[in-house]
Design an enzyme around this catalytic site. Structure first.
Site, PDB file in Angstrom:
ATOM      1  N   GLU A   1     -41.118   2.594   6.865  1.00 21.52           N
ATOM      2  CA  GLU A   1     -39.892   2.839   7.631  1.00 21.52           C
ATOM      3  C   GLU A   1     -39.489   4.299   7.702  1.00 21.52           C
ATOM      4  OE1 GLU A   1     -37.715  -0.913   5.595  1.00 21.52           O
ATOM      5  OE2 GLU A   1     -38.621   0.753   4.528  1.00 21.52           O
TER       6      GLU A   1
ATOM      7  N   GLN B   1     -40.238 -13.045   7.048  1.00 23.33           N
ATOM      8  CA  GLN B   1     -40.846 -11.961   6.288  1.00 23.33           C
ATOM      9  C   GLN B   1     -40.872 -12.280   4.794  1.00 23.33           C
ATOM     10  OE1 GLN B   1     -38.638  -8.826   9.277  1.00 23.33           O
ATOM     11  NE2 GLN B   1     -39.181  -7.991   7.290  1.00 23.33           N
TER      12      GLN B   1
ATOM     13  N   ARG C   1     -35.949  -1.743  10.185  1.00 22.84           N
ATOM     14  CA  ARG C   1     -36.787  -0.665   9.656  1.00 22.84           C
ATOM     15  C   ARG C   1     -36.036   0.301   8.758  1.00 22.84           C
ATOM     16  NH1 ARG C   1     -41.976   1.073  13.222  1.00 22.84           N
ATOM     17  NH2 ARG C   1     -43.334   1.292  11.429  1.00 22.84           N
ATOM     18  N   CYS C   2     -35.556  -0.246   7.658  1.00 21.34           N
ATOM     19  CA  CYS C   2     -34.743   0.524   6.749  1.00 21.34           C
ATOM     20  C   CYS C   2     -34.932  -0.061   5.363  1.00 21.34           C
ATOM     21  CB  CYS C   2     -33.286   0.335   7.110  1.00 21.34           C
ATOM     22  SG  CYS C   2     -32.899  -1.416   7.188  1.00 21.34           S
TER      23      CYS C   2
HETATM   24  N1  MCN Z   1     -49.918   2.180   3.453  1.00 21.76           N
HETATM   25  C1  MCN Z   1     -50.966   3.013   3.092  1.00 21.76           C
HETATM   26  N2  MCN Z   1     -50.742   4.019   2.181  1.00 21.76           N
HETATM   27  C2  MCN Z   1     -49.517   4.243   1.668  1.00 21.76           C
HETATM   28  C3  MCN Z   1     -48.440   3.422   2.042  1.00 21.76           C
HETATM   29  C4  MCN Z   1     -48.679   2.378   2.940  1.00 21.76           C
HETATM   30  O1  MCN Z   1     -52.081   2.832   3.602  1.00 21.76           O
HETATM   31  N3  MCN Z   1     -49.319   5.215   0.783  1.00 21.76           N
HETATM   32  C5  MCN Z   1     -50.122   1.047   4.373  1.00 21.76           C
HETATM   33  C6  MCN Z   1     -49.849  -0.269   3.652  1.00 21.76           C
HETATM   34  O2  MCN Z   1     -50.877  -0.724   2.896  1.00 21.76           O
HETATM   35  C7  MCN Z   1     -49.462  -1.171   4.794  1.00 21.76           C
HETATM   36  C8  MCN Z   1     -48.677  -0.224   5.699  1.00 21.76           C
HETATM   37  O3  MCN Z   1     -49.162   1.093   5.407  1.00 21.76           O
HETATM   38  O4  MCN Z   1     -50.589  -1.692   5.436  1.00 21.76           O
HETATM   39  C9  MCN Z   1     -47.151  -0.271   5.430  1.00 21.76           C
HETATM   40  O5  MCN Z   1     -46.948  -0.271   4.065  1.00 21.76           O
HETATM   41  P1  MCN Z   1     -45.536  -0.184   3.299  1.00 21.76           P
HETATM   42  O6  MCN Z   1     -44.968   1.145   3.458  1.00 21.76           O
HETATM   43  O7  MCN Z   1     -45.762  -0.717   1.947  1.00 21.76           O
HETATM   44  O8  MCN Z   1     -44.572  -1.182   4.099  1.00 21.76           O
HETATM   45  P2  MCN Z   1     -44.628  -2.789   4.120  1.00 21.76           P
HETATM   46  O9  MCN Z   1     -46.016  -3.226   4.218  1.00 21.76           O
HETATM   47  O10 MCN Z   1     -43.764  -3.336   3.063  1.00 21.76           O
HETATM   48  O11 MCN Z   1     -43.999  -3.052   5.541  1.00 21.76           O
HETATM   49  C10 MCN Z   1     -42.613  -3.138   5.706  1.00 21.76           C
HETATM   50  C11 MCN Z   1     -42.078  -2.098   6.653  1.00 21.76           C
HETATM   51  C12 MCN Z   1     -40.753  -2.547   7.120  1.00 21.76           C
HETATM   52  S1  MCN Z   1     -39.597  -2.950   5.975  1.00 21.76           S
HETATM   53  C13 MCN Z   1     -40.487  -2.700   8.453  1.00 21.76           C
HETATM   54  S2  MCN Z   1     -38.909  -3.130   8.894  1.00 21.76           S
HETATM   55  C14 MCN Z   1     -41.513  -2.506   9.436  1.00 21.76           C
HETATM   56  C15 MCN Z   1     -42.607  -1.634   8.965  1.00 21.76           C
HETATM   57  O12 MCN Z   1     -43.013  -1.916   7.738  1.00 21.76           O
HETATM   58  N4  MCN Z   1     -41.831  -3.502  10.278  1.00 21.76           N
HETATM   59  C16 MCN Z   1     -43.011  -3.432  10.985  1.00 21.76           C
HETATM   60  N5  MCN Z   1     -43.602  -1.392   9.849  1.00 21.76           N
HETATM   61  C17 MCN Z   1     -43.904  -2.333  10.802  1.00 21.76           C
HETATM   62  N6  MCN Z   1     -45.036  -2.239  11.527  1.00 21.76           N
HETATM   63  C18 MCN Z   1     -45.334  -3.225  12.393  1.00 21.76           C
HETATM   64  N7  MCN Z   1     -46.474  -3.124  13.111  1.00 21.76           N
HETATM   65  N8  MCN Z   1     -44.556  -4.323  12.560  1.00 21.76           N
HETATM   66  C19 MCN Z   1     -43.398  -4.455  11.883  1.00 21.76           C
HETATM   67  O13 MCN Z   1     -42.661  -5.530  12.027  1.00 21.76           O
HETATM   68 CU1  CUM Z   2     -34.471  -3.112   6.812  1.00 22.77          CU
HETATM   69  S1  CUM Z   2     -35.916  -3.768   8.067  1.00 22.77           S
HETATM   70 MO1  CUM Z   2     -37.596  -3.910   7.002  1.00 22.77          MO
HETATM   71  O1  CUM Z   2     -36.829  -3.698   5.522  1.00 22.77           O
HETATM   72  O2  CUM Z   2     -37.940  -5.516   7.029  1.00 22.77           O
END
Ligand code: MCN
Ligand code: CUM
Length: 795
Positions: A740, A222, A369-370
């Site tokens: 998350e 990641q 997922r935290c």
């Molecule tokens: N998004 C959006 N509008 C927002 C916030 C987010 O449209 N206001 C969209 C983003 O652009 C992105 C998605 O939602 O396409 C998730 O965005 P974000 O909250 O920024 O999270 P990350 O992209 O950083 O993803 C990480 C987070 C984590 S830490 C874990 S653990 C997790 C999760 O995402 N693992 C996943 N969701 C997952 N979903 C899938 N399918 N697979 C994983 O491994």
């Molecule tokens: Cu703590 S699980 Mo996600 O932050 O990759």
């Protein structure tokens, strides 16, 4: 000409279908195990059957004799290259291959590299290891008991099994709050180990080329840039000769943040053999050894005024980190961001003490997922809130509403020091209560109770610090936490965008293009998004803690704005007016005094390569590094209703409503997908995912017969509400993270609902997973049920 319709071009707010799904649903994804390189060999790992034992000898001779075996690696061989141990992201060390002792069941002891994985596996079984068993520790109580064996006797200054003893908050103020309290509510519980279990396990293909001195590693990570830095520092290879490629990832969920021994061994094997070496972890290997989460004990108390006002909170947590402290977490916060607990509540004084200990379990920590330890923090918070309201005899919703931070109180400094900038907490709660039919359900519940039916309702709210940095406060191993985006607009107005994040299923290829469309008016379908290759992507800290949208997503907006600034100069040149006379509307610059005279962003792009003003550097590309001023704080309210069958302990979800406020939604459909996925995992943790340890340190439940993944059949329906939108005041497009939230806030809603159903029995807690036998025991004997290890092996 007029401004483009933003939804039509797939901009902000468009529920655009995920472009990555074009290849995923056709089976055309490109995962690590899909990659085959010429001359590639295969690696398998021999794991320890014992949780704690001294290694008296390892005899690999029979393995070497098997035809097709190219290399057998042991800890001793790794040690000659100073690679038997590696540093962890938490300033600890972790064994790559065991030398002196094994410290958990499933620990890596040796590796075989052979022509195919079957030969390698057979050869692993031909390795003779002579173990001398040692006493085993499976919980923090045993870890600190007098005379406990010191697990990390490899470390010079490690006297016992305590890793850290940490405190934060205002002790004196909290003590005073408890002196003034009318009532003190207490709760103790254990948040069990859980495992992310992505469909794709971990794996790597290391390819060292002696001729070019270049090491290319395809791997399930990641955070590719952090891996490159780690490889450079640990293997002492020059950084520019290392290329980490993280291809498609079949789910990460935190499992793919840490550095695993398999990665390191495949790299060394490739260097020694000068051939590509592939390691693909199997499901049992993944479940028993990688990236565990939680395993935290809570001892909490709350000082309350009779009218329901919370005066203060005391929390002590004991975290069981397993044999190596390998959490990925910002370095200043010894237990992740656990002190985000109670952030959404206006609490005058709070004090948290946290102790971390070693045990004979796989290194655990933060994954799943935290945002670091926020999952535990929110779970404790909402379980404690429920217990406190019950102790006061107050309504669950009214108690929360009374103690929430109010809309007009932002910015709000939490008792543990975080600064919250925005939110509408009471509104989220109200929307949720209305959706679930709160008053009516309470009436129904009371009626049902008279007839011996157990109905329950659980509320859980959460707020989560998402988007580490800022770089002032957040770093990992000294590397500041910020992120990046690099945008190249080609002459026809099509573009390629790269970021330092790494999608694992979240849909970055879709959503980042939407941000570009929003900022530049280039249709989203004209923007290709690429992540995960350290030779091409700008430096970034990767994707975890839902930091991508708050940080990398902000960088996408910022780099687009840089591009727009240059395009404006080009437009002025093309329109033969001064820059000040040029106005912007989506997709087009025009002359203020003559709106019909305009040029499109695509025409500006062409001009950047064919008709630039004198003295202007050609091309239309740029990079932005974004260091956020603060974290983003999404908020959510989850409400669950259940019916518990007292005869069997089986409980069914009647309804679940979710109200998420993640600020501006880039892609509402993807956001809903993220929430549904998180709620499914929350339900799984609360109801059915059983993985633990017996007194001998055997991992119990490390298979998908016990550690259940809910399918569409078991998963309840979720009703999602999106009407509360509080834009993040400092994010360039007002977005907050969402990835998350549901997995963080969801579990407490289910548990609270079951406990509520048992109301009046005196049951305060049942540890997750709320398996039928545990619920039955609580309902029948009116007692709390602990799930803390050790368990009987036949439980
Ligand atoms: N998004 C959006 N509008 C927002 C916030 C987010 O449209 N206001 C969209 C983003 O652009 C992105 C998605 O939602 O396409 C998730 O965005 P974000 O909250 O920024 O999270 P990350 O992209 O950083 O993803 C990480 C987070 C984590 S830490 C874990 S653990 C997790 C999760 O995402 N693992 C996943 N969701 C997952 N979903 C899938 N399918 N697979 C994983 O491994
Ligand atoms: Cu703590 S699980 Mo996600 O932050 O990759």
């Amino acid at each position: 000409m007029s401004a483009l319709d933003e939804i039509k071009i797939g901009g902000l707010g468009a529920s655009r279908k995920r472009v990555e799904d074009n290849r995923f649903i056709r089976g055309k994804g490109n995962y690590t195990d899909d990659i085959a390189l010429p001359g590639m060999l295969h690696m398998e790992i021999l794991r320890s059957p014992l949780a704690h034992a001294r290694i008296k000898s390892i005899d690999t001779s029979k393995a070497w004799d098997i035809p097709g075996v190219h290399l057998v690696l042991t800890g001793e061989m790794m040690a000659t290259r100073n690679l038997a141990w590696m540093p962890t992201l938490s300033y600890d060390t972790q064994a790559v291959l065991a030398t002196d002792k094994v410290r958990f069941q499933g620990q890596e002891v040796a590796c075989v590299i052979a022509d195919d994985p079957y030969i390698a596996k057979d050869a692993c079984e031909a390795i003779d290891v002579d173990y001398e068993p040692l006493p085993v520790i499976v919980n923090p109580r045993q870890a600190v008991a007098e005379g406990a064996p010191v697990i990390r006797d490899d470390k010079e200054n490690q006297a016992g099994n305590v890793i850290y003893d940490w405190e934060v908050g205002d002790k004196a103020g909290t003590d005073r709050a408890f002196e003034q309290a009318d009532l003190v509510s207490k709760l103790q519980l254990h948040y069990p180990r859980s495992h992310p279990s992505p469909i794709e396990c971990c794996g790597s293909i290391a390819d060292f080329n002696r001729a070019t001195s270049k090491l290319t590693v395809y791997m399930t990570t990641q955070a590719p840039h952090i891996i490159r830095a780690a490889v450079a520092l640990v293997a002492e290879l020059p950084e520019h000769m290392i290329r980490i490629i993280s291809p498609d990832i079949g789910g990460g969920f935190g499992n793919k943040v840490p550095v695993y021994p398999g990665y390191v061994c495949s790299i060394l094997a490739s260097i020694l053999l000068e051939r590509p070496v592939k390691w693909i972890e199997d499901k049992s290997g993944n479940l028993i050894s990688t990236g565990f989460a939680r395993d935290v004990y809570l001892d909490g108390e709350m000082a309350l005024r009779r009218d329901g006002k919370i005066l203060g909170v005391r929390i002590h947590t004991d975290a069981d980190h397993g044999a190596f402290f390998s959490d990925a977490q910002p370095s200043k916060f010894k237990i992740g961001l656990m002190h985000s607990a109670f952030a959404a509540y206006d609490i005058p004084a709070a004090h948290l003490t946290a102790r971390g200990t070693y045990s004979n379990k796989a290194p655990g920590g933060v994954a799943y997922r935290c945002s670091f330890r926020v999952t535990e923090a929110m779970f404790f918070q909402e379980r404690m809130i429920q217990a406190a309201a019950d102790d006061l005899g107050m309504d669950q919703a009214a108690f929360r509403r009374m103690n929430f931070v109010r809309d007009e109180d932002f910015p709000h400094r939490t008792p543990f020091g975080f600064l919250l900038d925005s939110g509408q907490y009471a509104k989220c709660l109200d929307v949720g209560l209305k959706a679930v039919g709160y008053e009516e359900f309470r009436r129904e519940q009371a009626e049902a109770r008279k007839r011996g039916r157990l109905l329950g309702l659980g509320i859980s709210t959460m707020t989560e610090p998402l988007g580490a940095g800022n770089s002032r406060e957040y770093d990992i191993l000294g590397i500041k936490m910020f992120d990046s985006a690099d945008l190249k607009v080609h002459m026809t107005g099509k573009a390629i965008l790269r970021t330092g994040a790494k999608t694992q299923g979240q849909g970055h290829e879709t959503t980042w293009a939407q941000i570009v469309a929003h900022e530049l008016g280039i249709p989203a379908e004209d923007v290709v998004v690429e992540e995960g290759d350290t030779d091409t992507a700008p430096f970034g800290m990767g994707t975890y803690a839902s930091r991508s949208t708050p940080v990398a997503g902000a960088a996408v907006a910022m780099v687009s704005r840089k591009i727009r600034a240059k395009a404006r100069k080009l437009a002025a040149h093309l329109l033969e007016v001064s820059e000040e006379d040029v106005e912007w509307e989506l997709g087009r610059f025009y002359v203020r005094s003559a709106p019909d005279r305009g040029v499109t962003i695509q025409e500006c792009a062409m001009a950047a390569y064919s008709n630039m003003p004198d003295g202007m550097e050609p091309g239309l590309e740029n990079t932005a590094y974004y260091d956020p001023p603060n974290l983003t704080w999404p908020f959510a309210c989850y409400i669950v209703t259940v019916e518990v069958d007292p005869q069997t302990g089986v409980w069914d979800v009647l309804k679940m409503v979710a109200v998420d406020d993640c600020g501006v939604r880039i892609n509402p459909m993807i956001v809903e997908g993220q929430i549904m996925g998180g709620l499914t995992e929350a339900y799984a943790m609360a109801s059915m995912q059983f993985i633990t340890f017996d007194a001998d340190g055997n991992c119990v439940g490390s298979n998908y017969m016990d550690y259940l993944l809910p399918s569409a059949w078991e998963t309840p329906g979720f009703e999602l509400h999106s009407e509360v939108v509080t834009p993040c005041p400092h994010h360039p497009i007002g977005a907050k993270g969402i990835g998350e939230c549901a997995a963080v806030g969801g579990p407490a809603a289910f548990v609270n609902a079951v406990i509520d159903a048992l109301g009046g029995t005196g049951v305060r807690n049942i540890d997750m997973p709320l398996l039928p036998d545990r619920v039955w025991e609580a309902a029948t004997y009116h007692r709390d049920v602990s799930g803390a290890p050790p368990v009987r092996a036949d439980d």
